[in-house]
Write a protein that holds these residues in place. Structure first.
Motif, PDB file in Angstrom:
ATOM      1  N   GLU A 286       0.824  -1.214   0.000  1.00 51.24           N
ATOM      2  CA  GLU A 286       0.000   0.000   0.000  1.00 51.24           C
ATOM      3  C   GLU A 286       0.853   1.258   0.000  1.00 51.24           C
ATOM      4  O   GLU A 286       0.419   2.321  -0.430  1.00 51.24           O
ATOM      5  N   GLY A 287       2.081   1.160   0.478  1.00 52.18           N
ATOM      6  CA  GLY A 287       2.971   2.313   0.550  1.00 52.18           C
ATOM      7  C   GLY A 287       3.812   2.538  -0.691  1.00 52.18           C
ATOM      8  O   GLY A 287       4.639   3.446  -0.735  1.00 52.18           O
ATOM      9  N   THR A 288       3.594   1.746  -1.736  1.00 51.82           N
ATOM     10  CA  THR A 288       4.406   1.846  -2.955  1.00 51.82           C
ATOM     11  C   THR A 288       4.374   3.245  -3.556  1.00 51.82           C
ATOM     12  O   THR A 288       5.419   3.808  -3.889  1.00 51.82           O
ATOM     13  N   ASN A 289       3.187   3.821  -3.708  1.00 48.33           N
ATOM     14  CA  ASN A 289       3.098   5.161  -4.306  1.00 48.33           C
ATOM     15  C   ASN A 289       3.817   6.199  -3.457  1.00 48.33           C
ATOM     16  O   ASN A 289       4.444   7.115  -3.996  1.00 48.33           O
ATOM     17  N   ALA A 290       3.738   6.075  -2.153  1.00 49.88           N
ATOM     18  CA  ALA A 290       4.413   7.029  -1.265  1.00 49.88           C
ATOM     19  C   ALA A 290       5.927   6.872  -1.338  1.00 49.88           C
ATOM     20  O   ALA A 290       6.664   7.844  -1.155  1.00 49.88           O
ATOM     21  N   ARG A 291       6.412   5.666  -1.615  1.00 52.52           N
ATOM     22  CA  ARG A 291       7.866   5.468  -1.760  1.00 52.52           C
ATOM     23  C   ARG A 291       8.380   6.083  -3.051  1.00 52.52           C
ATOM     24  O   ARG A 291       9.527   6.497  -3.135  1.00 52.52           O
ATOM     25  N   LYS A 292       7.538   6.141  -4.053  1.00 56.79           N
ATOM     26  CA  LYS A 292       7.954   6.620  -5.370  1.00 56.79           C
ATOM     27  C   LYS A 292       7.669   8.096  -5.599  1.00 56.79           C
ATOM     28  O   LYS A 292       8.239   8.690  -6.511  1.00 56.79           O
TER      29      LYS A 292
ATOM     30  N   PHE B 292       4.643  10.887  -0.113  1.00 57.80           N
ATOM     31  CA  PHE B 292       5.427  10.578   1.081  1.00 57.80           C
ATOM     32  C   PHE B 292       5.243  11.656   2.147  1.00 57.80           C
ATOM     33  O   PHE B 292       5.050  11.356   3.329  1.00 57.80           O
ATOM     34  N   GLN B 293       5.300  12.902   1.747  1.00 60.32           N
ATOM     35  CA  GLN B 293       5.132  14.007   2.681  1.00 60.32           C
ATOM     36  C   GLN B 293       3.748  13.942   3.330  1.00 60.32           C
ATOM     37  O   GLN B 293       3.618  14.104   4.554  1.00 60.32           O
ATOM     38  N   LEU B 294       2.725  13.695   2.548  1.00 65.77           N
ATOM     39  CA  LEU B 294       1.368  13.557   3.076  1.00 65.77           C
ATOM     40  C   LEU B 294       1.296  12.378   4.052  1.00 65.77           C
ATOM     41  O   LEU B 294       0.694  12.487   5.126  1.00 65.77           O
TER      42      LEU B 294
END
Length: 144
Positions: A90-96, A101-103
């Motif tokens: 689920e965190g893939t988009n935030a890693r990229k 990530f900031q959100l």
């Protein structure tokens, strides 16, 4: 308690502890060509998250916690939430994406404050801290 029983308990605890470890998401990508570039905040959403951005957001969290006179441990807890989230699919988009990530980092801090502090901060304040870049609805979506 007998020695065999103690050894068995400790072995079970060690096996269980391994499941608590989060994956090293900062080094799990093959495309790290821009890792050593000077930090530009979250202004380049196309770049993957790196140590500099993670440290920047952790320091930002400490400033927020200091302003409200919350416990510094709350930042450690929120960082743990963030690392665990980023270690999942689920965190893939935030890693990229640095903006996501900031959100996510801000949402994890908000969650940690709600759970571990005597008083919570209204989510509108976090939207204001982002200078309106993130809406209250985006924070709510990220927390879910």
């Amino acid at each position: 308690m007998e020695t065999i029983e103690i050894v068995s308990i400790i072995s079970a605890m060690k096996r269980q502890e391994r499941s608590y470890l989060s994956k090293d998401y900062l080094h799990s990508f093959s495309d790290q060509t821009e890792r050593h570039c000077q930090f530009e905040g979250a202004s380049n959403p196309g770049r993957s998250v790196d140590e500099d951005l993670r440290l920047f957001m952790i320091n930002w969290c400490y400033r927020v916690v200091a302003f409200f006179e919350f416990r510094r441990d709350t930042v450690a807890i929120s960082t743990n939430y963030l690392d665990r989230f980023l270690s999942t699919t689920e965190g893939t988009n935030a890693r990229k994406n640095r903006k996501i990530f900031q959100l996510a980092a801000m949402s994890c801090l908000h969650t940690a404050i709600k759970i571990h502090e005597a008083e919570a901060i209204d989510m509108t304040y976090f939207s204001d801290l982002s200078k309106g870049f993130y809406t209250v609805e985006q924070f709510i979506d990220m927390e879910q």
